[in-house]
Design a protein around this motif. Structure first.
Motif, PDB file in Angstrom:
ATOM      1  N   LEU A  88      -4.975  14.034 -15.687  1.00  0.00           N
ATOM      2  CA  LEU A  88      -4.150  13.420 -14.638  1.00  0.00           C
ATOM      3  C   LEU A  88      -3.472  12.160 -15.152  1.00  0.00           C
ATOM      4  O   LEU A  88      -2.292  11.930 -14.896  1.00  0.00           O
ATOM      5  CB  LEU A  88      -5.010  13.076 -13.409  1.00  0.00           C
ATOM      6  CG  LEU A  88      -5.300  14.211 -12.445  1.00  0.00           C
ATOM      7  CD1 LEU A  88      -6.417  13.798 -11.488  1.00  0.00           C
ATOM      8  CD2 LEU A  88      -4.049  14.612 -11.688  1.00  0.00           C
ATOM      9  N   ALA A  89      -4.232  11.348 -15.878  1.00  0.00           N
ATOM     10  CA  ALA A  89      -3.687  10.102 -16.423  1.00  0.00           C
ATOM     11  C   ALA A  89      -2.633  10.377 -17.488  1.00  0.00           C
ATOM     12  O   ALA A  89      -1.629   9.671 -17.575  1.00  0.00           O
ATOM     13  CB  ALA A  89      -4.808   9.240 -16.994  1.00  0.00           C
ATOM     14  N   ALA A  90      -2.855  11.414 -18.286  1.00  0.00           N
ATOM     15  CA  ALA A  90      -1.942  11.704 -19.394  1.00  0.00           C
ATOM     16  C   ALA A  90      -0.678  12.422 -18.943  1.00  0.00           C
ATOM     17  O   ALA A  90       0.408  12.138 -19.438  1.00  0.00           O
ATOM     18  CB  ALA A  90      -2.655  12.554 -20.450  1.00  0.00           C
ATOM     19  N   SER A  94       0.748  18.422 -14.024  1.00  0.00           N
ATOM     20  CA  SER A  94       1.420  19.352 -14.927  1.00  0.00           C
ATOM     21  C   SER A  94       0.987  20.799 -14.651  1.00  0.00           C
ATOM     22  O   SER A  94      -0.029  21.051 -14.001  1.00  0.00           O
ATOM     23  CB  SER A  94       1.101  19.001 -16.374  1.00  0.00           C
ATOM     24  OG  SER A  94      -0.271  19.253 -16.632  1.00  0.00           O
ATOM     25  N   GLU A  95       1.737  21.741 -15.215  1.00  0.00           N
ATOM     26  CA  GLU A  95       1.369  23.156 -15.113  1.00  0.00           C
ATOM     27  C   GLU A  95       0.047  23.410 -15.833  1.00  0.00           C
ATOM     28  O   GLU A  95      -0.770  24.207 -15.377  1.00  0.00           O
ATOM     29  CB  GLU A  95       2.468  24.032 -15.713  1.00  0.00           C
ATOM     30  CG  GLU A  95       3.702  24.128 -14.854  1.00  0.00           C
ATOM     31  CD  GLU A  95       4.782  25.019 -15.479  1.00  0.00           C
ATOM     32  OE1 GLU A  95       4.448  25.888 -16.310  1.00  0.00           O
ATOM     33  OE2 GLU A  95       5.949  24.833 -15.104  1.00  0.00           O
ATOM     34  N   GLU A  96      -0.164  22.719 -16.952  1.00  0.00           N
ATOM     35  CA  GLU A  96      -1.408  22.873 -17.705  1.00  0.00           C
ATOM     36  C   GLU A  96      -2.602  22.438 -16.862  1.00  0.00           C
ATOM     37  O   GLU A  96      -3.640  23.098 -16.829  1.00  0.00           O
ATOM     38  CB  GLU A  96      -1.345  22.044 -18.990  1.00  0.00           C
ATOM     39  CG  GLU A  96      -2.577  22.172 -19.852  1.00  0.00           C
ATOM     40  CD  GLU A  96      -2.493  21.323 -21.114  1.00  0.00           C
ATOM     41  OE1 GLU A  96      -3.525  20.722 -21.456  1.00  0.00           O
ATOM     42  OE2 GLU A  96      -1.417  21.269 -21.738  1.00  0.00           O
ATOM     43  N   LEU A  97      -2.436  21.331 -16.148  1.00  0.00           N
ATOM     44  CA  LEU A  97      -3.523  20.847 -15.298  1.00  0.00           C
ATOM     45  C   LEU A  97      -3.750  21.807 -14.137  1.00  0.00           C
ATOM     46  O   LEU A  97      -4.893  22.081 -13.771  1.00  0.00           O
ATOM     47  CB  LEU A  97      -3.221  19.435 -14.795  1.00  0.00           C
ATOM     48  CG  LEU A  97      -4.320  18.797 -13.961  1.00  0.00           C
ATOM     49  CD1 LEU A  97      -5.639  18.742 -14.726  1.00  0.00           C
ATOM     50  CD2 LEU A  97      -3.913  17.405 -13.539  1.00  0.00           C
ATOM     51  N   GLN A  98      -2.689  22.326 -13.558  1.00  0.00           N
ATOM     52  CA  GLN A  98      -2.842  23.290 -12.470  1.00  0.00           C
ATOM     53  C   GLN A  98      -3.613  24.512 -12.957  1.00  0.00           C
ATOM     54  O   GLN A  98      -4.506  25.003 -12.270  1.00  0.00           O
ATOM     55  CB  GLN A  98      -1.486  23.714 -11.902  1.00  0.00           C
ATOM     56  CG  GLN A  98      -1.645  24.649 -10.711  1.00  0.00           C
ATOM     57  CD  GLN A  98      -0.344  24.940 -10.007  1.00  0.00           C
ATOM     58  OE1 GLN A  98       0.676  24.312 -10.248  1.00  0.00           O
ATOM     59  NE2 GLN A  98      -0.376  25.917  -9.125  1.00  0.00           N
ATOM     60  N   ALA A  99      -3.301  24.988 -14.152  1.00  0.00           N
ATOM     61  CA  ALA A  99      -4.017  26.138 -14.714  1.00  0.00           C
ATOM     62  C   ALA A  99      -5.498  25.795 -14.935  1.00  0.00           C
ATOM     63  O   ALA A  99      -6.381  26.623 -14.673  1.00  0.00           O
ATOM     64  CB  ALA A  99      -3.368  26.579 -16.016  1.00  0.00           C
ATOM     65  N   PRO A 135      -3.170  26.452  -5.727  1.00  0.00           N
ATOM     66  CA  PRO A 135      -2.244  27.189  -4.870  1.00  0.00           C
ATOM     67  C   PRO A 135      -2.914  27.948  -3.717  1.00  0.00           C
ATOM     68  O   PRO A 135      -2.264  28.240  -2.713  1.00  0.00           O
ATOM     69  CB  PRO A 135      -1.555  28.168  -5.836  1.00  0.00           C
ATOM     70  CG  PRO A 135      -2.530  28.343  -6.953  1.00  0.00           C
ATOM     71  CD  PRO A 135      -3.265  27.035  -7.069  1.00  0.00           C
ATOM     72  N   ASP A 136      -4.194  28.249  -3.835  1.00  0.00           N
ATOM     73  CA  ASP A 136      -4.907  28.958  -2.774  1.00  0.00           C
ATOM     74  C   ASP A 136      -5.308  27.945  -1.703  1.00  0.00           C
ATOM     75  O   ASP A 136      -6.089  27.027  -1.966  1.00  0.00           O
ATOM     76  CB  ASP A 136      -6.137  29.652  -3.372  1.00  0.00           C
ATOM     77  CG  ASP A 136      -6.911  30.466  -2.347  1.00  0.00           C
ATOM     78  OD1 ASP A 136      -7.257  29.916  -1.271  1.00  0.00           O
ATOM     79  OD2 ASP A 136      -7.183  31.648  -2.627  1.00  0.00           O
ATOM     80  N   LYS A 137      -4.783  28.127  -0.504  1.00  0.00           N
ATOM     81  CA  LYS A 137      -5.004  27.149   0.573  1.00  0.00           C
ATOM     82  C   LYS A 137      -6.485  26.977   0.910  1.00  0.00           C
ATOM     83  O   LYS A 137      -6.936  25.873   1.182  1.00  0.00           O
ATOM     84  CB  LYS A 137      -4.222  27.551   1.827  1.00  0.00           C
ATOM     85  CG  LYS A 137      -2.719  27.423   1.665  1.00  0.00           C
ATOM     86  CD  LYS A 137      -2.013  27.700   2.978  1.00  0.00           C
ATOM     87  CE  LYS A 137      -0.519  27.770   2.875  1.00  0.00           C
ATOM     88  NZ  LYS A 137       0.150  26.797   2.095  1.00  0.00           N
ATOM     89  N   ARG A 138      -7.256  28.060   0.868  1.00  0.00           N
ATOM     90  CA  ARG A 138      -8.684  27.972   1.194  1.00  0.00           C
ATOM     91  C   ARG A 138      -9.414  27.132   0.141  1.00  0.00           C
ATOM     92  O   ARG A 138     -10.210  26.250   0.468  1.00  0.00           O
ATOM     93  CB  ARG A 138      -9.287  29.380   1.270  1.00  0.00           C
ATOM     94  CG  ARG A 138     -10.772  29.399   1.630  1.00  0.00           C
ATOM     95  CD  ARG A 138     -11.364  30.794   1.534  1.00  0.00           C
ATOM     96  NE  ARG A 138     -11.236  31.406   0.224  1.00  0.00           N
ATOM     97  CZ  ARG A 138     -11.997  31.104  -0.829  1.00  0.00           C
ATOM     98  NH1 ARG A 138     -12.928  30.190  -0.735  1.00  0.00           N
ATOM     99  NH2 ARG A 138     -11.828  31.732  -1.991  1.00  0.00           N
ATOM    100  N   ILE A 139      -9.122  27.385  -1.125  1.00  0.00           N
ATOM    101  CA  ILE A 139      -9.771  26.636  -2.205  1.00  0.00           C
ATOM    102  C   ILE A 139      -9.302  25.188  -2.206  1.00  0.00           C
ATOM    103  O   ILE A 139     -10.103  24.267  -2.411  1.00  0.00           O
ATOM    104  CB  ILE A 139      -9.519  27.324  -3.564  1.00  0.00           C
ATOM    105  CG1 ILE A 139     -10.231  28.685  -3.559  1.00  0.00           C
ATOM    106  CG2 ILE A 139     -10.012  26.460  -4.715  1.00  0.00           C
ATOM    107  CD1 ILE A 139      -9.924  29.554  -4.756  1.00  0.00           C
ATOM    108  N   ALA A 140      -8.017  24.971  -1.936  1.00  0.00           N
ATOM    109  CA  ALA A 140      -7.486  23.603  -1.856  1.00  0.00           C
ATOM    110  C   ALA A 140      -8.196  22.822  -0.752  1.00  0.00           C
ATOM    111  O   ALA A 140      -8.525  21.640  -0.924  1.00  0.00           O
ATOM    112  CB  ALA A 140      -5.981  23.643  -1.617  1.00  0.00           C
ATOM    113  N   LYS A 141      -8.460  23.492   0.360  1.00  0.00           N
ATOM    114  CA  LYS A 141      -9.169  22.841   1.476  1.00  0.00           C
ATOM    115  C   LYS A 141     -10.600  22.489   1.069  1.00  0.00           C
ATOM    116  O   LYS A 141     -11.098  21.407   1.387  1.00  0.00           O
ATOM    117  CB  LYS A 141      -9.168  23.756   2.704  1.00  0.00           C
ATOM    118  CG  LYS A 141      -9.765  23.109   3.929  1.00  0.00           C
ATOM    119  CD  LYS A 141      -9.646  24.027   5.135  1.00  0.00           C
ATOM    120  CE  LYS A 141     -10.231  23.372   6.362  1.00  0.00           C
ATOM    121  NZ  LYS A 141     -10.128  24.249   7.544  1.00  0.00           N
TER     122      LYS A 141
END
Length: 156
Positions: A88-90, A94-99, A135-141
């Motif tokens: 996050l700091a670096a 990013s897409e890499e962090l999302q993955a 991206p999954d709303k349930r997991i994000a919650k």
């Protein structure tokens, strides 16, 4: 073989609970990768360090060292939080962090149920970011709930 004073100084500089510490640890690991096998004694010397032991295990394993002690589950979670905080700091979101976030949630059932208890200064911020990035709303919650629990724990 004794640890090099310079490598020991680099590792000492990577310690800390401040917001910049996870990125310092990531940069330290990268710098020691450039040093190569010569860094092994310095990394073995910090295997029991609560902030550097995970970094040391990762480096030693990546470099084919033998007799690397298995990390505890607590250390694995701490290192995961530290790694995501460094990313996050670096890089920010990013897409890499999302993955990375998607992979963590997918490969470890109950990740957020355990992660909010991690004794790392960035736990709540990392879980909040994971909730924002997944991206999954349930997991994000689940991640946002875990972040709330972590913040509540920090306040007590």
């Amino acid at each position: 073989m004794n640890p090099s004073p310079r490598q020991g100084e680099l590792l000492a500089a990577a310690r800390g609970g401040d917001p910049g510490a996870p990125l310092r640890r990531l940069l330290c690991q990268q710098a020691l990768s450039l040093v190569g096998a010569e860094a092994e004694p310095a990394l073995r010397a910090v295997l029991d360090d609560p902030e550097l032991g995970g970094l040391a295990r990762v480096w030693l394993s990546e470099h084919g060292a033998s007799d690397v002690p298995a990390p505890s589950e607590d250390l694995v979670f701490w290192l995961t939080v530290d790694t995501v905080a460094a990313q996050l700091a670096a890089e920010g979101n990013s897409e890499e962090l999302q993955a990375l976030v998607e992979g963590l949630a997918q490969q470890h059932n109950g990740f957020f149920a355990a992660a909010w208890r991690v004794d790392h200064p960035a736990t709540a911020d990392v879980l909040e970011a994971m909730g924002r990035l997944h991206p999954d709303k349930r997991i994000a919650k689940e991640a946002r709930k875990a972040a709330f629990k972590a913040r509540s724990q920090q306040g007590s």
